[in-house]
Design a protein around this motif. Structure first.
Motif, PDB file in Angstrom:
ATOM      1  N   ASN A  11      26.667  -4.506  67.039  1.00  0.00           N
ATOM      2  CA  ASN A  11      25.980  -4.019  65.834  1.00  0.00           C
ATOM      3  C   ASN A  11      26.507  -2.582  65.671  1.00  0.00           C
ATOM      4  N   LEU A  12      26.379  -1.473  66.317  1.00  0.00           N
ATOM      5  CA  LEU A  12      26.801  -0.300  66.001  1.00  0.00           C
ATOM      6  C   LEU A  12      28.176  -0.187  65.845  1.00  0.00           C
ATOM      7  N   LEU A  13      29.184  -0.915  66.279  1.00  0.00           N
ATOM      8  CA  LEU A  13      30.447  -1.027  65.929  1.00  0.00           C
ATOM      9  C   LEU A  13      30.624  -1.516  64.839  1.00  0.00           C
ATOM     10  N   LEU A  14      30.045  -2.303  64.265  1.00  0.00           N
ATOM     11  CA  LEU A  14      29.895  -2.968  62.898  1.00  0.00           C
ATOM     12  C   LEU A  14      29.334  -1.605  61.854  1.00  0.00           C
ATOM     13  N   LEU A  15      28.351  -1.183  62.049  1.00  0.00           N
ATOM     14  CA  LEU A  15      27.916  -0.269  61.339  1.00  0.00           C
ATOM     15  C   LEU A  15      29.144   1.049  61.524  1.00  0.00           C
ATOM     16  N   LEU A  16      29.708   1.392  62.505  1.00  0.00           N
ATOM     17  CA  LEU A  16      30.600   2.253  62.472  1.00  0.00           C
ATOM     18  C   LEU A  16      31.778   1.978  61.414  1.00  0.00           C
ATOM     19  N   VAL A  17      32.486   0.818  61.715  1.00  0.00           N
ATOM     20  CA  VAL A  17      33.560   0.256  60.931  1.00  0.00           C
ATOM     21  C   VAL A  17      33.249   0.138  59.375  1.00  0.00           C
ATOM     22  N   VAL A  18      32.097  -0.482  59.113  1.00  0.00           N
ATOM     23  CA  VAL A  18      31.609  -0.449  57.686  1.00  0.00           C
ATOM     24  C   VAL A  18      31.514   0.749  56.906  1.00  0.00           C
ATOM     25  N   GLY A  19      30.867   1.678  57.523  1.00  0.00           N
ATOM     26  CA  GLY A  19      30.754   3.162  57.326  1.00  0.00           C
ATOM     27  C   GLY A  19      31.713   3.837  56.853  1.00  0.00           C
ATOM     28  N   MET A  20      32.863   3.669  57.926  1.00  0.00           N
ATOM     29  CA  MET A  20      34.002   4.505  57.983  1.00  0.00           C
ATOM     30  C   MET A  20      34.863   4.103  56.634  1.00  0.00           C
ATOM     31  N   THR A  21      34.583   2.585  56.254  1.00  0.00           N
ATOM     32  CA  THR A  21      35.200   2.190  55.200  1.00  0.00           C
ATOM     33  C   THR A  21      34.745   2.743  53.879  1.00  0.00           C
ATOM     34  N   SER A  22      33.576   2.647  53.715  1.00  0.00           N
ATOM     35  CA  SER A  22      32.639   3.370  52.626  1.00  0.00           C
ATOM     36  C   SER A  22      31.541   3.214  53.143  1.00  0.00           C
ATOM     37  N   ARG A  23      30.922   4.253  52.630  1.00  0.00           N
ATOM     38  CA  ARG A  23      29.350   4.668  53.045  1.00  0.00           C
ATOM     39  C   ARG A  23      28.619   3.771  52.167  1.00  0.00           C
ATOM     40  N   ASP A  24      28.990   3.337  50.847  1.00  0.00           N
ATOM     41  CA  ASP A  24      28.266   2.595  50.164  1.00  0.00           C
ATOM     42  C   ASP A  24      28.093   1.200  50.547  1.00  0.00           C
ATOM     43  N   TYR A  25      29.076   0.689  51.376  1.00  0.00           N
ATOM     44  CA  TYR A  25      29.087  -0.570  51.832  1.00  0.00           C
ATOM     45  C   TYR A  25      27.885  -0.677  52.945  1.00  0.00           C
ATOM     46  N   VAL A  26      27.377   0.132  53.637  1.00  0.00           N
ATOM     47  CA  VAL A  26      26.447   0.235  54.606  1.00  0.00           C
ATOM     48  C   VAL A  26      25.228  -0.520  54.048  1.00  0.00           C
ATOM     49  N   GLU A  27      24.806  -0.081  53.032  1.00  0.00           N
ATOM     50  CA  GLU A  27      23.730  -0.809  52.344  1.00  0.00           C
ATOM     51  C   GLU A  27      24.108  -2.307  51.490  1.00  0.00           C
ATOM     52  N   LYS A  28      25.397  -2.516  51.455  1.00  0.00           N
ATOM     53  CA  LYS A  28      25.667  -3.873  50.862  1.00  0.00           C
ATOM     54  C   LYS A  28      25.772  -4.883  51.660  1.00  0.00           C
ATOM     55  N   HIS A  29      26.278  -4.370  53.181  1.00  0.00           N
ATOM     56  CA  HIS A  29      26.329  -5.516  53.963  1.00  0.00           C
ATOM     57  C   HIS A  29      25.189  -6.381  54.424  1.00  0.00           C
ATOM     58  N   LYS A  30      25.420  -7.613  54.457  1.00  0.00           N
ATOM     59  CA  LYS A  30      24.243  -8.415  54.725  1.00  0.00           C
ATOM     60  C   LYS A  30      23.546  -8.275  56.211  1.00  0.00           C
ATOM     61  N   ARG A  31      24.831  -7.911  57.089  1.00  0.00           N
ATOM     62  CA  ARG A  31      24.332  -7.707  58.687  1.00  0.00           C
ATOM     63  C   ARG A  31      24.107  -6.602  58.908  1.00  0.00           C
ATOM     64  N   LEU A  32      23.806  -5.469  58.099  1.00  0.00           N
ATOM     65  CA  LEU A  32      23.498  -4.117  58.126  1.00  0.00           C
ATOM     66  C   LEU A  32      22.085  -3.647  57.595  1.00  0.00           C
ATOM     67  N   LYS A  33      21.289  -4.706  57.136  1.00  0.00           N
ATOM     68  CA  LYS A  33      20.063  -4.388  56.507  1.00  0.00           C
ATOM     69  C   LYS A  33      19.194  -3.646  56.950  1.00  0.00           C
ATOM     70  N   GLU A  34      19.169  -3.504  58.437  1.00  0.00           N
ATOM     71  CA  GLU A  34      18.266  -2.647  59.284  1.00  0.00           C
ATOM     72  C   GLU A  34      18.733  -1.259  59.247  1.00  0.00           C
ATOM     73  N   PHE A  35      19.967  -1.040  58.673  1.00  0.00           N
ATOM     74  CA  PHE A  35      20.496   0.216  58.848  1.00  0.00           C
ATOM     75  C   PHE A  35      20.551   1.065  57.404  1.00  0.00           C
ATOM     76  N   THR A  36      20.653   2.175  57.610  1.00  0.00           N
ATOM     77  CA  THR A  36      20.748   3.245  56.332  1.00  0.00           C
ATOM     78  C   THR A  36      22.113   4.121  56.581  1.00  0.00           C
ATOM     79  N   ILE A  37      22.317   4.587  55.526  1.00  0.00           N
ATOM     80  CA  ILE A  37      23.545   5.522  55.391  1.00  0.00           C
ATOM     81  C   ILE A  37      23.113   6.634  56.398  1.00  0.00           C
TER      82      ILE A  37
END
Length: 155
Positions: A11-37
């Motif tokens: 889960n943290l690896l997903l957060l890392l990779v998604v956020g590194m790609t685009s901070r905006d994707y963190v709040e758009k990704h369906k499997r990251l609903k529990e996380f924020t920027i």
């Protein structure tokens, strides 16, 4: 590479990779609903002291499967970031056989991927996880582990 290696859960690896790609994707990704920027920023801050991020084939497979929960073109961009991260000198892939991991008594409670992470951190590599059961299992075994939720709560 000498220095601090840190193992991270899927889960943290997903957060890392998604956020590194685009901070905006963190709040758009369906499997990251529990996380924020801000959680992504906190994760980067925690990992900034590490010289290596320890991954396993199991965590990479789970992360890859989780990436699929966002549409293209974001999905393709996130996979490109995953490729770059895995191929970077800062990623240390460790292989633990499934035969060894299934010997852990925690298997029925944690599953295969988390038992592999227990094995990876049994050699002194600290574990950073958002999974309470995995955190408690690691601490209970005397391994170094940090629950990301504790960091979030302290922030």
């Amino acid at each position: 590479m000498n220095g601090l290696a840190v193992a991270v859960d899927s889960n943290l690896l997903l957060l890392l990779v998604v956020g590194m790609t685009s901070r905006d994707y963190v709040e758009k990704h369906k499997r990251l609903k529990e996380f924020t920027i801000e959680d992504f920023d906190l994760l980067q801050e925690q990992l900034s002291v590490a010289t290596e991020i320890v991954v396993t084939p199991n965590t990479l497979t789970e992360t890859s499967n989780l990436i699929d929960h966002i549409a293209d073109p974001a999905r393709a961009k996130i996979y490109e970031t995953l490729r770059t991260l895995v191929q970077s000198p800062g990623a240390a892939e460790r292989y633990i056989s499934s035969a060894a991991a299934v010997e852990y008594p925690e298997l029925p409670r944690l599953g295969l991927t988390d038992c592999v992470l227990l094995d990876a951190c049994s050699t002194g590599t600290p574990l950073l996880t958002v999974d309470l059961r995995l955190y408690l299992a690691a601490i209970g075994r005397g391994d170094k582990a940090l629950n990301f939720n504790h960091l979030r709560d302290a922030r």
